[in-house]
Every structure is written in C-alpha cells, then in structure tokens.
Motif scaffolding. Sequence first.
Motif, PDB file in Angstrom:
ATOM      1  N   ASN A   1      42.160  24.681  35.090  1.00 31.22           N
ATOM      2  CA  ASN A   1      40.847  25.295  35.201  1.00 31.22           C
ATOM      3  C   ASN A   1      40.314  25.277  36.638  1.00 31.22           C
TER       4      ASN A   1
ATOM      5  N   ASN B   1      40.031  26.980  40.205  1.00 29.56           N
ATOM      6  CA  ASN B   1      40.169  28.335  40.728  1.00 29.56           C
ATOM      7  C   ASN B   1      39.983  28.302  42.235  1.00 29.56           C
TER       8      ASN B   1
ATOM      9  N   GLU C   1      36.562  29.949  44.458  1.00 27.27           N
ATOM     10  CA  GLU C   1      35.197  29.422  44.391  1.00 27.27           C
ATOM     11  C   GLU C   1      34.467  29.658  45.698  1.00 27.27           C
TER      12      GLU C   1
ATOM     13  N   GLY D   1      30.213  28.020  41.250  1.00 29.15           N
ATOM     14  CA  GLY D   1      31.139  28.898  40.558  1.00 29.15           C
ATOM     15  C   GLY D   1      31.694  29.979  41.463  1.00 29.15           C
ATOM     16  N   THR D   2      32.417  30.922  40.829  1.00 29.05           N
ATOM     17  CA  THR D   2      33.050  31.996  41.590  1.00 29.05           C
ATOM     18  C   THR D   2      32.124  33.196  41.664  1.00 29.05           C
TER      19      THR D   2
ATOM     20  N   ASP E   1      31.744  34.702  38.252  1.00 27.34           N
ATOM     21  CA  ASP E   1      30.775  33.967  37.423  1.00 27.34           C
ATOM     22  C   ASP E   1      29.355  34.365  37.792  1.00 27.34           C
TER      23      ASP E   1
ATOM     24  N   ARG F   1      28.564  37.740  36.295  1.00 27.39           N
ATOM     25  CA  ARG F   1      28.315  37.624  34.852  1.00 27.39           C
ATOM     26  C   ARG F   1      26.928  37.072  34.578  1.00 27.39           C
ATOM     27  N   GLN F   2      26.525  36.082  35.366  1.00 27.76           N
ATOM     28  CA  GLN F   2      25.195  35.501  35.165  1.00 27.76           C
ATOM     29  C   GLN F   2      24.095  36.513  35.461  1.00 27.76           C
TER      30      GLN F   2
END
Length: 198
Positions: free
Chosen positions: A111, A113, A116, A121-122, A125, A128-129
């Motif tokens: 998990n 990545n 980052e 987060g990436t 992410d 998406r948020q």
Amino acid sequence: MASAFLIGEKFRHKVTELLSNTDLSLPEALKRELEELLENQPAILSFSTARKLQQHLRDKEHPLFLHELLEDSSLHLPEVVKPPRNPELVARLEKIKAKLANEEYNRMTRNVNAQEINRSGTVADFGRQVRSVKAVVVTVFNFLVTVVAAFACSYMGSQYLFTEITTRVISAVIAASVVGLAELYVLVRTMEGELGEP
C-alpha cells in the motif's frame, strides 16, 4: 542413547575386593572384562557387563547389590556426531528463505505509493476528495432550491384558494415539507445504492 556407565571410585574399590575374593569365584570371561575395565581411564562399564555381574551376585547370594556399586557412577552418554548437511538442501533452504522474505516485504509495502505529494495522500486522492465535496455541495444546494421553489409555488398558487395570508403560508409550508421529505427519501436511497456498491 545411553548404553554404558561411567564408573566412580566406589565401584573400583568394591570390584577390586570382589576380584580378590576367592569365595565368589567369578567366571573367567566376566573376571577379564572387569580387570580390563579397572585398567582403563575413564572406565566405562557396558550394560551387558553390568547385567552379568548382577546375575552372578544374585546367583551366589552375595549381600552386595549392583545399585550399591553404581552409587557414585553416572550414565555415559556418547557424543552425538551430526552428519554434514547436504549442500543442495542448504541451497534450496536459502532460496526458500529469500522467497519468503521477499513475499513478506511485498506484503508490507503493497500500500506504499511513490506518487505521494505529501503525507495527506496522492494527487489522485486529492482529486477524488474534491469531487466528493463538490457532489455534496451540489446535492445540498439542489435540496434547498427544490424546497424553496416548492414553498414559493405553493404560496403563489394558494392565493386562488385562500384569501388570508396565514392560511396561504401554512399551506406553502406543508407543501414544501412534503417535497423536502420526498427529496430526502430519494437522496437517502441514492446514497445507500452508492455505498452498497463494491
């Protein structure tokens, strides 16, 4: 596995007395074994010789018992010689250990990545948020516009039925409440469907 005794001084002393005792008349083979035993250092008494000696003492009804002779003696445990390890087996074991260590490392780092941007987060992410927040804001705004529009339409349309303002406001509030509850029901069902998907 033990197959002999490492004899002590008490055994040496008592057996020397037995050998010098002419009344006991030990068999020649047993006598030779005991004499050789006393000459050796360290003296190791095999179980078979001990059984012969015990049997002879019992047959002659001698008052000395074998356990009294062996009081200060101990079991002789031969040193176990380990066979050399097979080099092919050692190589296979090393390969298996390396494979297991690699699998464990992959399991621990699956998990992680490399993309980052920071600890939160990436970039994906973050996108998406933002989309999630945007969807919530649009949904709340849509709910408020629908309820306000229902209130306005009911208030304006009730002027043809009621002359009093109080009655018109109450009817508009009732209509807006029904529309709001229907909108909440649809919203909850939609969110349930989204959350239920894998």
